[in-house]
Design a protein around this motif. Sequence first.
Motif, PDB file in Angstrom:
ATOM      1  N   SER A  15       9.159   1.424   9.210  1.00 57.59           N
ATOM      2  CA  SER A  15       7.775   1.794   9.446  1.00 57.59           C
ATOM      3  C   SER A  15       6.966   0.727   8.549  1.00 57.59           C
ATOM      4  O   SER A  15       5.725   0.515   8.768  1.00 57.59           O
ATOM      5  N   GLN A  16       7.396   0.317   7.129  1.00 62.48           N
ATOM      6  CA  GLN A  16       6.860  -0.688   6.444  1.00 62.48           C
ATOM      7  C   GLN A  16       6.330  -1.890   7.122  1.00 62.48           C
ATOM      8  O   GLN A  16       5.554  -2.749   6.894  1.00 62.48           O
TER       9      GLN A  16
ATOM     10  N   GLU B  70      -9.245  -1.072   8.126  1.00 55.27           N
ATOM     11  CA  GLU B  70      -8.758  -1.423   9.464  1.00 55.27           C
ATOM     12  C   GLU B  70      -9.464  -2.603  10.042  1.00 55.27           C
ATOM     13  O   GLU B  70     -10.849  -2.787   9.638  1.00 55.27           O
TER      14      GLU B  70
ATOM     15  N   GLY C 239      -6.552  -2.831   1.017  1.00 54.42           N
ATOM     16  CA  GLY C 239      -5.518  -1.730   0.714  1.00 54.42           C
ATOM     17  C   GLY C 239      -5.704  -1.370  -0.522  1.00 54.42           C
ATOM     18  O   GLY C 239      -6.502  -1.509  -1.656  1.00 54.42           O
TER      19      GLY C 239
ATOM     20  N   THR D  25       0.709  -1.104   0.069  1.00 54.25           N
ATOM     21  CA  THR D  25       0.057  -0.073   0.005  1.00 54.25           C
ATOM     22  C   THR D  25       0.758   1.104  -0.018  1.00 54.25           C
ATOM     23  O   THR D  25       0.349   2.133  -0.028  1.00 54.25           O
ATOM     24  N   THR D  26       2.010   1.070   0.079  1.00 59.97           N
ATOM     25  CA  THR D  26       3.162   2.291   0.374  1.00 59.97           C
ATOM     26  C   THR D  26       3.327   2.941  -1.213  1.00 59.97           C
ATOM     27  O   THR D  26       3.848   4.047  -1.078  1.00 59.97           O
TER      28      THR D  26
ATOM     29  N   GLU E   8       6.476  -2.375  10.294  1.00 58.95           N
ATOM     30  CA  GLU E   8       5.667  -2.343  11.361  1.00 58.95           C
ATOM     31  C   GLU E   8       4.139  -2.471  10.872  1.00 58.95           C
ATOM     32  O   GLU E   8       3.253  -2.593  11.670  1.00 58.95           O
ATOM     33  N   LYS E   9       3.682  -1.831   9.888  1.00 60.65           N
ATOM     34  CA  LYS E   9       2.436  -1.678   9.260  1.00 60.65           C
ATOM     35  C   LYS E   9       1.771  -3.177   9.034  1.00 60.65           C
ATOM     36  O   LYS E   9       0.431  -3.342   9.055  1.00 60.65           O
ATOM     37  N   LYS E  10       2.877  -3.967   9.020  1.00 64.19           N
ATOM     38  CA  LYS E  10       2.197  -5.478   8.763  1.00 64.19           C
ATOM     39  C   LYS E  10       2.164  -6.338   9.974  1.00 64.19           C
ATOM     40  O   LYS E  10       1.780  -7.301  10.048  1.00 64.19           O
TER      41      LYS E  10
ATOM     42  N   ASN F   9      -0.218  -9.297   9.368  1.00 61.90           N
ATOM     43  CA  ASN F   9      -1.440  -8.909   8.631  1.00 61.90           C
ATOM     44  C   ASN F   9      -0.960  -9.248   7.121  1.00 61.90           C
ATOM     45  O   ASN F   9      -0.242  -8.551   6.416  1.00 61.90           O
TER      46      ASN F   9
END
Length: 619
Positions: free
Chosen positions: A442-443, A404, A481, A227-228, A445-447, A461
């Motif tokens: 950060s990418q 979410e 996403g 999604t980035t 952590e998003k998962k 995730n």
Amino acid sequence: MSALQTALLGIPLLWMLKRVFFSYLWQDLKFFFRAAVYGRKLDKELQRCPYFGMVDIFLKQVSIRPDQTFIFYQDQSYTYKEIDLKSNQAAWALQQYAKLTKGDCVGIFMSNEPSYVWLWLALAKLGCPMACLNYNIRSKSFLHCFKCSGAKVLIAAPELKKAVEEVLPALAEEGVLVFYLSRDSATDGVHSLLDKVEAASEEPVPRSLRSDLTAKSPALYIYTSGTTGLPKAAVINQARLLISSSISTLAGVTCKDVLYIPLPLYHSAGLMIGVRGCIQQGATCVIRNKFSASQFWNDCRKYKVTAFQYIGEILRYVCNTPKKDNDKDHCVRIGVGNGLRPDVWKEFIHRFGDMKLCEFYAATEGNAFFLNYSGKEGAIGRCNMFMKFVRPFELIKYNVEKDEPVRDASGHCIRVPRGETGLLISKITIINPFAGYVGDESQTEKKRLRNVFEKGDLYFNSGDLLMFDKEGFAYFQDRIGDTFRWKGENVATTEVADIVGMTDFIDEANVYGVPVPYHEGRIGMVSIKLKEGQSFNGEKLYKQVSEYLPTYARPRFVRIQDTMEVTGTYKQRKVELVKEGFNPLTIKDPLYFLDDSIERYKPMDSMIYNAILEKRLKL
């Protein structure tokens, strides 16, 4: 009634109860036992000191079967010994001319060919990770993918010269050493490598160069869209590379098989499941430079293929080829892949003969895995309760509009019952880890999902919506996403929107994927808002997307809107746009269609729409 008579009468009752309530119990137990035994074997190898990895398994196969064909490619064949010697030469050449030492990453920018494999083995012998660059990427994406791996050396195929020269000034500024895999170079600042490899020694590469690697040392960087926007480099460590052979092994591939690999080697499926799986078993692989539906069965007959890899789109293309009298004249017994629709599954088996198709679910960076060992048409695997005990996973409620998970009053996620669609999450544990992505923490952590069912728990995730039916079979539903899948590739909508938005007459772009009848995945579509006083220019937009995006990522349809709808948090709304699709009879906004034959976007009409529905127009 005697005890013996009671027991005899009870046997049919137990059999009936098993069929009704536990009809797949024996299959589940059998698969769990096979997986556990194989997992134990790999675990023992992981515990060996000094570390025992993929290269050691390859060298073991070289010693066992030196003269067996390892790779078929076009009209050539290469034995295990020949590939071993060539990888030795490449390792010595790279050590001398690229000054490589353990841990140095090298980017490989090539299509499918035997050199991809021996370069990989050469780097592995030196203890160097390899960044598997998608040969379709260009410009900004190219630089992003290369830089995030931390590589200081790039090896490219000479036919990709134009793409390399486009980014060469930026690479030169970073001090990157660039090679063409050729005997000479026509580009200033780019060195030749093949001539140096051919002149190098064939002597074995000392194990000491890689002996202090650990299970957590990086082995590969494989890129996955998320999604980035720009692709993310998933870290494949030595342990994950070692266990990646599990899918082909548990599907039934053995040392006697010839495995046909029409998938790109920069993907985890082609390289890790395909080539790596063959190395594990001592099997033979057939590498295809580029998939061809018309040559699929000719290749299978030519090389006496007994197993093949696929994605659903590939088998659909094969089914769409003209029928022939010799359609069932082949040696194939098994296919391993994913994304196969039930209707294509049935058509493929009916037309080309009874063979075992093993669907699986796995993600390059993920920690969840399913295998359809029961052969249930359309399923990606089973909810095996024994496997779930070892590798816990769940399906949870997900709000697609808010993007979410749904949480209850206590802040915990909510499991969905069988028969309902939910987001697949898998618990992150010591034996079921998630290595993440290189570069941007950060990418990674998003998962990660935290405090899912209780305080302190941690889940991966997957980004995939699945459904389990009442019998426990898993079915893929959709991606969440800003990513959709087309032509077997993940397409990041943010990246495409950024490229489209660079066109001078476009003020705003909203990219999404829309389903197309008779096709797997979703095809790209973009809704745009024009700048004030500007008009749509189909030629200019075509030039923009063709220059910066691979074919599978280029939006096929364009919709022009006066305003863009956004959520309360200013995220572009896509759900309704996806539902409305590309039908010019129901959409009042102007629509355009990408026509490669005239190199422009032209007005979309009912004739084009009907040609797509009737399968007369190839997408």
